[in-house]
Design an enzyme around this catalytic site. Structure first.
Site, PDB file in Angstrom:
ATOM      1  N   GLU A  60      -0.687  -5.061  -8.774  1.00 11.60           N
ATOM      2  CA  GLU A  60      -0.392  -5.347 -10.181  1.00 11.60           C
ATOM      3  C   GLU A  60       1.056  -5.038 -10.551  1.00 11.60           C
ATOM      4  OE1 GLU A  60      -4.372  -5.391  -9.310  1.00 11.60           O
ATOM      5  OE2 GLU A  60      -3.284  -3.483  -9.266  1.00 11.60           O
ATOM      6  N   HIS A  90      -7.044  -4.859   4.399  1.00 13.32           N
ATOM      7  CA  HIS A  90      -6.563  -4.747   3.020  1.00 13.32           C
ATOM      8  C   HIS A  90      -5.187  -4.081   2.940  1.00 13.32           C
ATOM      9  CE1 HIS A  90      -7.154  -4.831  -1.286  1.00 13.32           C
ATOM     10  NE2 HIS A  90      -6.892  -3.540  -1.366  1.00 13.32           N
ATOM     11  N   ASN A 115      12.347  -0.678  -4.708  1.00 13.11           N
ATOM     12  CA  ASN A 115      10.964  -0.685  -4.243  1.00 13.11           C
ATOM     13  C   ASN A 115      10.576   0.691  -3.722  1.00 13.11           C
ATOM     14  OD1 ASN A 115       8.500  -1.046  -3.040  1.00 13.11           O
ATOM     15  ND2 ASN A 115       9.055  -2.914  -1.961  1.00 13.11           N
ATOM     16  N   ARG A 129       6.737  12.115   1.728  1.00 14.06           N
ATOM     17  CA  ARG A 129       7.830  11.196   1.401  1.00 14.06           C
ATOM     18  C   ARG A 129       8.090  11.037  -0.099  1.00 14.06           C
ATOM     19  NH1 ARG A 129       5.753  10.217   6.122  1.00 14.06           N
ATOM     20  NH2 ARG A 129       6.891   9.144   7.783  1.00 14.06           N
TER      21      ARG A 129
END
Length: 167
Positions: A60, A90, A115, A129
């Site tokens: 989304e 997936h 990103n 991370r």
């Protein structure tokens, strides 16, 4: 041969940053957001110049980024989320499609989009991370927003010179 050089500019003063955070894998995403917002503040981006919206998951994120880009209210956008590999295909689908959508928004709207969607094998890798990735995204958004302004000003100068030549 002489070359020009534009150094990285991490001055966030006056920049407007939109952040889309996926809620799936919420503890990881909350850490990403915390690190990103803290770094934006260190770089001089004011709290009132930052808008955070949340979406259900990584798939989304691109639509929310697109709507933010369409608004014309932001100098750069940041995508934050975490996709952790499971036992099915997936993971690849979500990772690839969210990444492609995020990239497309930046290119379609000529707008920097950092990103920060982590794609990892384990929750432990994700948590390890979050701080670095959140900070990196803030820095990338600010640096690229400033670079786009600088490069646009080059084009504007060239357009003005062309107009002067026509007179």
């Amino acid at each position: 041969m002489d070359h020009g050089f534009y150094p990285s500019n991490l001055d966030g003063e006056g920049l407007r940053i939109g952040i889309v955070q996926a809620r799936f894998n919420e503890p990881v995403c909350a850490e990403l957001l915390e690190a990103c917002v803290a770094e934006l503040e260190k770089l001089g981006v004011e709290g009132e110049d930052t808008l955070v919206v949340t979406v259900p998951g990584a798939l989304e994120v691109p639509l929310a980024l697109q709507k933010m880009a369409e608004s014309g209210q932001f100098d750069a956008l940041v995508a934050l989320g975490a996709v952790v590999r499971g036992e099915t295909y997936h993971f690849e689908l979500v990772s690839n499609e969210s990444g492609a959508g995020i990239t497309r928004v930046g290119l379609d709207f000529n707008m920097p989009v950092a990103n920060g969607i982590l794609t990892v094998d384990t929750d432990e890798q994700a948590h390890a991370r979050t701080r670095e990735k959140g900070r990196d995204c803030a820095r990338a958004a600010v640096e690229m927003a400033n670079l786009v302004v600088a490069l646009d000003s080059l084009r504007d100068q060239e357009d003005e010179e062309d107009e002067d030549d026509d007179e």
